[in-house]
Design a protein around this motif. Structure first.
Motif, short mmCIF file in Angstrom:
data_model
loop_
_atom_site.label_atom_id
_atom_site.label_comp_id
_atom_site.label_asym_id
_atom_site.label_seq_id
_atom_site.Cartn_x
_atom_site.Cartn_y
_atom_site.Cartn_z
N GLY A 95 84.50 55.95 53.59
CA GLY A 95 84.61 56.82 52.73
C GLY A 95 86.05 56.88 51.95
N LYS A 96 86.48 56.95 52.46
CA LYS A 96 88.29 57.36 52.06
C LYS A 96 88.86 55.68 51.56
N VAL B 148 86.08 55.62 47.98
CA VAL B 148 86.44 56.25 47.54
C VAL B 148 87.20 56.54 46.19
N GLU B 149 88.19 55.75 46.62
CA GLU B 149 89.37 55.00 45.88
C GLU B 149 89.52 53.66 44.91
N PRO C 298 80.74 57.84 41.41
CA PRO C 298 81.30 57.67 42.35
C PRO C 298 80.43 58.09 44.11
N LEU C 299 80.85 58.25 45.09
CA LEU C 299 80.35 57.79 46.76
C LEU C 299 80.26 59.11 46.86
N GLN D 103 88.66 63.21 45.06
CA GLN D 103 90.26 62.44 44.48
C GLN D 103 91.20 62.47 43.69
N SER E 15 81.81 62.57 46.76
CA SER E 15 83.59 62.74 45.86
C SER E 15 83.92 61.72 44.86
N ASN F 38 86.46 60.26 42.09
CA ASN F 38 88.01 59.39 41.60
C ASN F 38 88.33 59.82 40.57
#
Length: 279
Positions: A128-129, A132-133, A138-139, A244, A273, A275
């Motif tokens: 997930g991290k 999203v980066e 969006p995630l 994020q 999420s 970014n």
């Protein structure tokens, strides 16, 4: 919203997420792209056909298998449904999702939340991290049990201008779904002028975002993760939204090391999420 990109491992346990992704895409009037990666077996040198031709036919066969899987788990089968199927061969599942969602100009990527039944590495670790980066959209991470239709959205703010941009992007989705957005800031007792900041943020948001179904709440706690879970439960939120961000702020901690992992395991609500770099 035109395209929702759902990456699946094609297991029985992920079927509720498929149904959730389809229902959401239908309500938003978007096409659902169901995506899967296939690990190609080594191709022997002695085969008569070119490797590219063999790979093409293998992936087409896998695409048919994916379509059969979706038809089995979606009510009424595939007839009349706005669904597209994509299967690729990729050494990295994460990079496969990033590259193909970008090529298809996806407006949102959905993945299932990892659990003990997941056989492959798609949802292992901090994917997930990582996503999203890297994603340009969006995630959303959805529990493998599925979830309720989105009627209550909890947006956790850190009083940043980027939060206003994120909420502005969130409003069209909320409007179509007729959902209420609850903007919540969790402040430590030591934080200076929390109430004044909330009023400032509220005024700024109302100047730039026109949506009647938004309310605001300030909560004091030194335990961010636990209080966020508590707020989700108290509200009965159907979606938790986080940003994020590039600036330093308390919500940055949510995406450090194991925090996403903890949230996934303890908050039984879909997590969306944004970014900051894509706003």
């Amino acid at each position: 919203m035109k395209v929702i990109f759902y990456a699946t491992d094609r297991t029985e346990n992920s079927a509720p997420v498929l149904r959730y992704a389809y229902e959401l895409s239908s309500k938003l009037g978007a096409q659902l792209v169901v995506f899967n990666t296939h690990e190609m077996d080594p191709i022997r040198v002695m085969v008569s056909r070119p490797p590219e031709q063999i790979e093409y036919h293998v992936l087409e066969e896998q695409k048919e298998i994916l379509a059969t899987y979706c038809g089995k788990h979606l009510k009424g089968g595939l007839e009349g449904k706005n669904i597209k199927f994509e299967v690729v061969s990729s050494d990295s599942i994460t990079e496969g999702i990033v590259e193909n969602s970008k090529n298809l100009t996806a407006d949102m990527v959905i993945i299932g939340r990892k659990d003990k039944h997941t056989e492959r590495g798609l949802f292992v670790g901090d994917i997930g991290k990582s996503l999203v980066e890297k994603l340009s959209c969006p995630l959303m991470i959805v529990p493998n049990s599925g979830s309720n239709p989105i009627k209550k959205i909890l947006y956790a703010t850190d009083f940043m201008e980027a939060d206003i941009a994120a909420i502005k992007k969130l409003v069209p989705l909320a409007n179509v779904l007729d959902a209420k957005i609850h903007v919540v800031h969790i402040s430590t007792e030591k934080e200076y002028a929390g109430k004044e900041q909330m009023e400032w943020f509220k005024d700024m948001l109302q100047q730039k975002v026109s949506y009647a179904k938004i309310d605001f709440k300030l909560v004091f706690s030194d335990h961010i993760e636990a209080e966020l879970k508590n707020q989700v439960e108290q509200l009965g939120a159907d979606l938790l939204v986080l940003l994020q961000r590039e600036e330093k702020g308390f919500l940055n901690k949510l995406f450090h090391t194991s925090m996403v992992k903890k949230l996934e395991g303890h908050i039984p609500t879909p997590l969306l999420s944004f970014n900051q770099s894509n706003l």
